[in-house]
Design a protein around this motif. Structure first.
Motif, PDB file in Angstrom:
ATOM      1  N   LYS A 101      -8.643   9.010  -7.552  1.00  0.00           N
ATOM      2  CA  LYS A 101      -9.033  10.193  -6.777  1.00  0.00           C
ATOM      3  C   LYS A 101      -8.449  11.478  -7.348  1.00  0.00           C
ATOM      4  O   LYS A 101      -8.977  12.570  -7.113  1.00  0.00           O
ATOM      5  CB  LYS A 101      -8.595  10.022  -5.322  1.00  0.00           C
ATOM      6  CG  LYS A 101      -9.319   8.904  -4.583  1.00  0.00           C
ATOM      7  CD  LYS A 101      -8.743   8.707  -3.194  1.00  0.00           C
ATOM      8  CE  LYS A 101      -9.408   7.536  -2.482  1.00  0.00           C
ATOM      9  NZ  LYS A 101      -8.801   7.287  -1.148  1.00  0.00           N
TER      10      LYS A 101
ATOM     11  N   HIS B  97       9.262   7.416   3.557  1.00  0.00           N
ATOM     12  CA  HIS B  97       7.859   7.602   3.955  1.00  0.00           C
ATOM     13  C   HIS B  97       7.777   7.246   5.433  1.00  0.00           C
ATOM     14  O   HIS B  97       7.846   6.071   5.797  1.00  0.00           O
ATOM     15  CB  HIS B  97       6.935   6.721   3.124  1.00  0.00           C
ATOM     16  CG  HIS B  97       5.485   6.855   3.506  1.00  0.00           C
ATOM     17  ND1 HIS B  97       4.653   7.784   2.925  1.00  0.00           N
ATOM     18  CD2 HIS B  97       4.733   6.190   4.425  1.00  0.00           C
ATOM     19  CE1 HIS B  97       3.447   7.678   3.456  1.00  0.00           C
ATOM     20  NE2 HIS B  97       3.469   6.728   4.373  1.00  0.00           N
TER      21      HIS B  97
ATOM     22  N   GLN C 265       0.806  -1.216   0.000  1.00  0.00           N
ATOM     23  CA  GLN C 265       0.000   0.000   0.000  1.00  0.00           C
ATOM     24  C   GLN C 265       0.843   1.272   0.000  1.00  0.00           C
ATOM     25  O   GLN C 265       0.580   2.201  -0.769  1.00  0.00           O
ATOM     26  CB  GLN C 265      -0.969   0.008   1.184  1.00  0.00           C
ATOM     27  CG  GLN C 265      -1.947   1.181   1.114  1.00  0.00           C
ATOM     28  CD  GLN C 265      -3.143   0.984   2.013  1.00  0.00           C
ATOM     29  OE1 GLN C 265      -3.247  -0.019   2.723  1.00  0.00           O
ATOM     30  NE2 GLN C 265      -4.062   1.922   1.993  1.00  0.00           N
TER      31      GLN C 265
ATOM     32  N   GLU D 102       2.471   1.639  -3.404  1.00  0.00           N
ATOM     33  CA  GLU D 102       1.474   2.012  -4.411  1.00  0.00           C
ATOM     34  C   GLU D 102       1.132   3.501  -4.297  1.00  0.00           C
ATOM     35  O   GLU D 102       1.134   4.230  -5.300  1.00  0.00           O
ATOM     36  CB  GLU D 102       0.196   1.182  -4.217  1.00  0.00           C
ATOM     37  CG  GLU D 102       0.349  -0.286  -4.518  1.00  0.00           C
ATOM     38  CD  GLU D 102       0.070  -0.615  -5.971  1.00  0.00           C
ATOM     39  OE1 GLU D 102      -0.036   0.315  -6.784  1.00  0.00           O
ATOM     40  OE2 GLU D 102      -0.048  -1.813  -6.287  1.00  0.00           O
ATOM     41  N   GLU D 103       0.824   3.947  -3.102  1.00  0.00           N
ATOM     42  CA  GLU D 103       0.413   5.335  -2.904  1.00  0.00           C
ATOM     43  C   GLU D 103       1.539   6.309  -3.240  1.00  0.00           C
ATOM     44  O   GLU D 103       1.292   7.376  -3.818  1.00  0.00           O
ATOM     45  CB  GLU D 103      -0.070   5.533  -1.471  1.00  0.00           C
ATOM     46  CG  GLU D 103      -1.385   4.807  -1.189  1.00  0.00           C
ATOM     47  CD  GLU D 103      -1.825   4.894   0.252  1.00  0.00           C
ATOM     48  OE1 GLU D 103      -1.035   5.426   1.082  1.00  0.00           O
ATOM     49  OE2 GLU D 103      -2.938   4.438   0.569  1.00  0.00           O
ATOM     50  N   ASN D 104       2.763   5.940  -2.910  1.00  0.00           N
ATOM     51  CA  ASN D 104       3.887   6.811  -3.236  1.00  0.00           C
ATOM     52  C   ASN D 104       4.183   6.835  -4.730  1.00  0.00           C
ATOM     53  O   ASN D 104       4.557   7.881  -5.278  1.00  0.00           O
ATOM     54  CB  ASN D 104       5.133   6.395  -2.450  1.00  0.00           C
ATOM     55  CG  ASN D 104       5.160   6.985  -1.056  1.00  0.00           C
ATOM     56  OD1 ASN D 104       5.579   8.118  -0.849  1.00  0.00           O
ATOM     57  ND2 ASN D 104       4.667   6.220  -0.083  1.00  0.00           N
TER      58      ASN D 104
ATOM     59  N   GLN E   7      -7.135   2.806  -6.908  1.00  0.00           N
ATOM     60  CA  GLN E   7      -7.983   3.640  -6.054  1.00  0.00           C
ATOM     61  C   GLN E   7      -7.338   4.993  -5.788  1.00  0.00           C
ATOM     62  O   GLN E   7      -7.995   6.032  -5.866  1.00  0.00           O
ATOM     63  CB  GLN E   7      -8.239   2.942  -4.719  1.00  0.00           C
ATOM     64  CG  GLN E   7      -9.391   1.963  -4.728  1.00  0.00           C
ATOM     65  CD  GLN E   7      -9.733   1.486  -3.332  1.00  0.00           C
ATOM     66  OE1 GLN E   7      -8.860   1.293  -2.488  1.00  0.00           O
ATOM     67  NE2 GLN E   7     -11.003   1.257  -3.079  1.00  0.00           N
ATOM     68  N   SER E   8      -6.041   4.980  -5.475  1.00  0.00           N
ATOM     69  CA  SER E   8      -5.330   6.231  -5.179  1.00  0.00           C
ATOM     70  C   SER E   8      -5.275   7.136  -6.403  1.00  0.00           C
ATOM     71  O   SER E   8      -5.492   8.345  -6.309  1.00  0.00           O
ATOM     72  CB  SER E   8      -3.907   5.929  -4.700  1.00  0.00           C
ATOM     73  OG  SER E   8      -3.917   5.259  -3.457  1.00  0.00           O
TER      74      SER E   8
ATOM     75  N   LEU F  71      -5.235  -1.334  -5.162  1.00  0.00           N
ATOM     76  CA  LEU F  71      -4.952  -0.246  -4.224  1.00  0.00           C
ATOM     77  C   LEU F  71      -4.425   1.000  -4.929  1.00  0.00           C
ATOM     78  O   LEU F  71      -4.838   2.122  -4.640  1.00  0.00           O
ATOM     79  CB  LEU F  71      -3.941  -0.713  -3.175  1.00  0.00           C
ATOM     80  CG  LEU F  71      -4.378  -1.870  -2.286  1.00  0.00           C
ATOM     81  CD1 LEU F  71      -3.225  -2.338  -1.420  1.00  0.00           C
ATOM     82  CD2 LEU F  71      -5.562  -1.467  -1.424  1.00  0.00           C
ATOM     83  N   GLY F  72      -3.489   0.803  -5.852  1.00  0.00           N
ATOM     84  CA  GLY F  72      -2.936   1.936  -6.590  1.00  0.00           C
ATOM     85  C   GLY F  72      -3.965   2.578  -7.497  1.00  0.00           C
ATOM     86  O   GLY F  72      -3.988   3.801  -7.669  1.00  0.00           O
TER      87      GLY F  72
ATOM     88  N   VAL G 192       1.972   6.625  -7.031  1.00  0.00           N
ATOM     89  CA  VAL G 192       0.947   7.522  -7.559  1.00  0.00           C
ATOM     90  C   VAL G 192       1.348   8.982  -7.344  1.00  0.00           C
ATOM     91  O   VAL G 192       1.275   9.819  -8.259  1.00  0.00           O
ATOM     92  CB  VAL G 192      -0.414   7.226  -6.905  1.00  0.00           C
ATOM     93  CG1 VAL G 192      -1.430   8.318  -7.230  1.00  0.00           C
ATOM     94  CG2 VAL G 192      -0.933   5.871  -7.354  1.00  0.00           C
ATOM     95  N   GLN G 193       1.780   9.298  -6.134  1.00  0.00           N
ATOM     96  CA  GLN G 193       2.140  10.685  -5.826  1.00  0.00           C
ATOM     97  C   GLN G 193       3.355  11.144  -6.631  1.00  0.00           C
ATOM     98  O   GLN G 193       3.404  12.289  -7.111  1.00  0.00           O
ATOM     99  CB  GLN G 193       2.425  10.827  -4.325  1.00  0.00           C
ATOM    100  CG  GLN G 193       1.204  10.622  -3.441  1.00  0.00           C
ATOM    101  CD  GLN G 193       0.097  11.608  -3.746  1.00  0.00           C
ATOM    102  OE1 GLN G 193       0.337  12.798  -3.980  1.00  0.00           O
ATOM    103  NE2 GLN G 193      -1.140  11.122  -3.745  1.00  0.00           N
TER     104      GLN G 193
END
Length: 210
Positions: free
Chosen positions: A65, A196, A31, A34-36, A61-62, A58-59, A38-39
Protein backbone atom coordinates in the motif's frame (compact mmCIF):
# COMPACT_ATOMS: atom_id res chain seq x y z
CA UNK A 1 8.59 -34.74 21.09
CA UNK A 2 5.55 -32.47 20.72
CA UNK A 3 7.64 -29.36 21.32
CA UNK A 4 9.97 -30.32 18.47
CA UNK A 5 7.00 -30.83 16.14
CA UNK A 6 5.50 -27.46 17.11
CA UNK A 7 8.85 -25.76 16.59
CA UNK A 8 9.22 -27.27 13.11
CA UNK A 9 5.74 -26.09 12.12
CA UNK A 10 6.39 -22.58 13.43
CA UNK A 11 9.63 -22.40 11.49
CA UNK A 12 8.40 -24.05 8.30
CA UNK A 13 4.63 -24.70 8.17
CA UNK A 14 3.56 -27.57 5.94
CA UNK A 15 0.28 -28.28 4.17
CA UNK A 16 -1.26 -30.20 7.07
CA UNK A 17 -3.65 -29.68 9.96
CA UNK A 18 -0.75 -28.45 12.10
CA UNK A 19 0.43 -26.13 9.32
CA UNK A 20 -3.08 -24.75 8.88
CA UNK A 21 -3.31 -24.04 12.61
CA UNK A 22 0.06 -22.27 12.51
CA UNK A 23 -1.10 -20.14 9.56
CA UNK A 24 -4.14 -19.06 11.57
CA UNK A 25 -1.89 -18.29 14.54
CA UNK A 26 0.32 -16.15 12.29
CA UNK A 27 -2.71 -14.28 11.01
CA UNK A 28 -4.02 -13.46 14.49
CA UNK A 29 -0.82 -13.02 16.51
CA UNK A 30 1.56 -11.54 13.94
CA UNK A 31 -0.58 -8.86 12.35
CA UNK A 32 0.37 -6.08 14.79
CA UNK A 33 4.05 -7.01 14.58
CA UNK A 34 3.93 -7.16 10.78
CA UNK A 35 2.20 -3.80 10.42
CA UNK A 36 4.54 -2.12 12.88
CA UNK A 37 7.62 -3.54 11.16
CA UNK A 38 6.36 -2.02 7.92
CA UNK A 39 5.76 1.37 9.54
CA UNK A 40 9.11 1.42 11.34
CA UNK A 41 10.95 0.83 8.04
CA UNK A 42 9.96 4.27 6.80
CA UNK A 43 9.10 2.91 3.36
CA UNK A 44 9.11 5.50 0.57
CA UNK A 45 6.79 5.26 -2.47
CA UNK A 46 9.55 4.29 -4.91
CA UNK A 47 11.53 1.92 -2.69
CA UNK A 48 12.43 -1.68 -3.34
CA UNK A 49 11.31 -3.52 -0.21
CA UNK A 50 12.02 -7.09 0.92
CA UNK A 51 10.12 -9.13 3.51
CA UNK A 52 11.86 -12.20 4.92
CA UNK A 53 9.67 -15.12 6.00
CA UNK A 54 6.52 -13.45 4.66
CA UNK A 55 4.15 -16.15 5.97
CA UNK A 56 0.55 -15.82 4.69
CA UNK A 57 1.27 -12.31 3.35
CA UNK A 58 -0.05 -9.84 5.94
CA UNK A 59 3.12 -7.75 5.96
CA UNK A 60 3.29 -7.83 2.18
CA UNK A 61 -0.20 -6.37 2.00
CA UNK A 62 0.73 -3.53 4.36
CA UNK A 63 3.96 -2.71 2.55
CA UNK A 64 2.40 -2.83 -0.92
CA UNK A 65 0.00 0.00 0.00
CA UNK A 66 2.95 2.33 0.59
CA UNK A 67 4.72 1.64 -2.73
CA UNK A 68 2.61 4.04 -4.77
CA UNK A 69 5.20 5.13 -7.35
CA UNK A 70 5.74 3.10 -10.55
CA UNK A 71 9.29 2.28 -9.44
CA UNK A 72 8.15 0.84 -6.10
CA UNK A 73 8.78 -2.89 -5.87
CA UNK A 74 8.02 -5.50 -3.21
CA UNK A 75 9.86 -8.81 -2.82
CA UNK A 76 8.98 -11.64 -0.44
CA UNK A 77 10.88 -14.80 0.45
CA UNK A 78 9.77 -17.79 2.50
CA UNK A 79 11.12 -21.34 2.64
CA UNK A 80 7.77 -22.86 3.52
CA UNK A 81 6.06 -23.88 0.29
CA UNK A 82 2.70 -23.75 2.09
CA UNK A 83 3.23 -20.10 3.16
CA UNK A 84 4.58 -19.27 -0.31
CA UNK A 85 1.38 -20.56 -1.91
CA UNK A 86 -0.84 -18.75 0.60
CA UNK A 87 0.93 -15.46 -0.04
CA UNK A 88 0.73 -15.98 -3.82
CA UNK A 89 -3.03 -16.28 -3.51
CA UNK A 90 -3.30 -13.22 -1.27
CA UNK A 91 -1.10 -11.08 -3.54
CA UNK A 92 -2.15 -12.51 -6.92
CA UNK A 93 -3.28 -9.22 -8.48
CA UNK A 94 -0.02 -7.43 -7.65
CA UNK A 95 1.98 -10.46 -8.76
CA UNK A 96 0.31 -10.35 -12.18
CA UNK A 97 1.04 -6.63 -12.44
CA UNK A 98 4.71 -7.12 -11.59
CA UNK A 99 4.61 -4.96 -8.47
CA UNK A 100 5.32 -7.96 -6.23
CA UNK A 101 7.72 -10.87 -6.66
CA UNK A 102 7.73 -13.89 -4.34
CA UNK A 103 10.51 -16.47 -3.99
CA UNK A 104 10.29 -19.90 -2.36
CA UNK A 105 13.82 -20.02 -0.98
CA UNK A 106 16.11 -19.87 2.05
CA UNK A 107 17.04 -16.47 3.48
CA UNK A 108 20.69 -17.55 3.28
CA UNK A 109 20.46 -18.04 -0.52
CA UNK A 110 18.19 -15.45 -2.11
CA UNK A 111 18.01 -15.11 -5.92
CA UNK A 112 18.46 -11.33 -5.72
CA UNK A 113 21.16 -9.04 -7.05
CA UNK A 114 23.53 -7.27 -4.68
CA UNK A 115 22.85 -3.67 -3.58
CA UNK A 116 19.26 -3.72 -4.88
CA UNK A 117 17.02 -3.42 -1.79
CA UNK A 118 16.24 -0.21 0.13
CA UNK A 119 14.32 -1.63 3.10
CA UNK A 120 14.07 -5.07 4.70
CA UNK A 121 11.58 -6.17 7.35
CA UNK A 122 10.64 -9.40 9.05
CA UNK A 123 8.63 -10.63 12.01
CA UNK A 124 9.11 -13.69 14.24
CA UNK A 125 11.58 -15.08 11.76
CA UNK A 126 15.29 -15.10 12.57
CA UNK A 127 15.10 -17.61 15.44
CA UNK A 128 14.41 -20.41 12.97
CA UNK A 129 17.46 -19.77 10.80
CA UNK A 130 20.06 -22.52 11.30
CA UNK A 131 22.93 -20.06 10.79
CA UNK A 132 22.34 -16.44 11.83
CA UNK A 133 25.62 -15.25 10.33
CA UNK A 134 24.82 -16.69 6.89
CA UNK A 135 21.36 -15.13 6.97
CA UNK A 136 22.65 -11.72 8.09
CA UNK A 137 25.43 -11.77 5.49
CA UNK A 138 22.95 -12.50 2.71
CA UNK A 139 20.64 -9.70 3.86
CA UNK A 140 23.59 -7.30 3.89
CA UNK A 141 24.59 -8.41 0.38
CA UNK A 142 21.24 -7.57 -1.22
CA UNK A 143 20.79 -4.22 0.54
CA UNK A 144 21.82 -0.85 -0.83
CA UNK A 145 24.35 1.17 1.20
CA UNK A 146 22.48 2.93 4.00
CA UNK A 147 19.45 0.65 3.67
CA UNK A 148 17.43 -0.07 6.82
CA UNK A 149 16.50 -3.50 8.22
CA UNK A 150 13.79 -3.82 10.88
CA UNK A 151 12.52 -6.89 12.69
CA UNK A 152 9.79 -7.02 15.32
CA UNK A 153 9.11 -9.55 18.05
CA UNK A 154 7.49 -10.00 21.44
CA UNK A 155 10.51 -11.06 23.43
CA UNK A 156 8.52 -12.30 26.43
CA UNK A 157 6.59 -14.74 24.22
CA UNK A 158 9.70 -15.89 22.38
CA UNK A 159 11.52 -16.50 25.68
CA UNK A 160 8.56 -18.56 26.93
CA UNK A 161 8.62 -20.75 23.82
CA UNK A 162 12.38 -21.16 24.15
CA UNK A 163 12.02 -22.21 27.80
CA UNK A 164 9.60 -24.94 26.66
CA UNK A 165 12.19 -26.00 24.05
CA UNK A 166 9.85 -25.21 21.19
CA UNK A 167 12.83 -23.31 19.76
CA UNK A 168 16.06 -25.28 20.15
CA UNK A 169 19.41 -23.63 20.77
CA UNK A 170 20.18 -20.01 21.47
CA UNK A 171 19.44 -18.34 18.12
CA UNK A 172 16.23 -16.87 19.53
CA UNK A 173 18.18 -14.49 21.75
CA UNK A 174 18.17 -10.95 20.27
CA UNK A 175 21.81 -10.43 21.24
CA UNK A 176 22.79 -13.43 19.08
CA UNK A 177 21.04 -11.98 16.04
CA UNK A 178 22.38 -8.48 16.72
CA UNK A 179 25.93 -9.85 16.96
CA UNK A 180 25.47 -11.62 13.61
CA UNK A 181 24.23 -8.38 12.04
CA UNK A 182 27.24 -6.43 13.32
CA UNK A 183 29.65 -9.13 12.15
CA UNK A 184 28.05 -9.03 8.69
CA UNK A 185 28.62 -5.32 8.15
CA UNK A 186 25.57 -3.65 9.67
CA UNK A 187 25.93 -0.55 11.80
CA UNK A 188 23.71 1.24 14.34
CA UNK A 189 22.35 -2.14 15.45
CA UNK A 190 19.98 -1.64 18.36
CA UNK A 191 16.83 -2.97 19.99
CA UNK A 192 14.07 -0.70 21.26
CA UNK A 193 10.88 -1.31 23.21
CA UNK A 194 7.78 -0.17 21.35
CA UNK A 195 4.14 0.24 22.25
CA UNK A 196 1.05 -0.39 20.15
CA UNK A 197 -2.08 0.41 22.15
CA UNK A 198 -1.75 -1.99 25.12
CA UNK A 199 0.82 -4.22 23.45
CA UNK A 200 4.54 -3.94 24.20
CA UNK A 201 6.91 -5.38 21.62
CA UNK A 202 10.53 -5.06 20.59
CA UNK A 203 12.06 -3.81 17.34
CA UNK A 204 15.62 -4.46 16.15
CA UNK A 205 17.09 -1.91 13.74
CA UNK A 206 20.22 -2.23 11.59
CA UNK A 207 21.69 -0.09 8.81
CA UNK A 208 23.68 -1.62 5.95
CA UNK A 209 27.17 -0.15 6.01
CA UNK A 210 29.10 -0.53 2.74
Amino acid sequence: MWTEKVGKQLGRPTRSVAGWLVSKLFTVRNQVLEENAVQLCGIQPGDTVLELGHGPGLGLQSAAKLLTEPTGRLIGVDYSDYMHQMAKERMKELLVGGKVTLHHCDVAAMPLGGNTVDKVFHCNCYYFWPDLRKGATEIHRVMKPGGLMVTTLRLSHVATLAAKRVMPGENWRPEAYMAALKDSGFTDVRMEDKQHKHLTFQAIFATALK
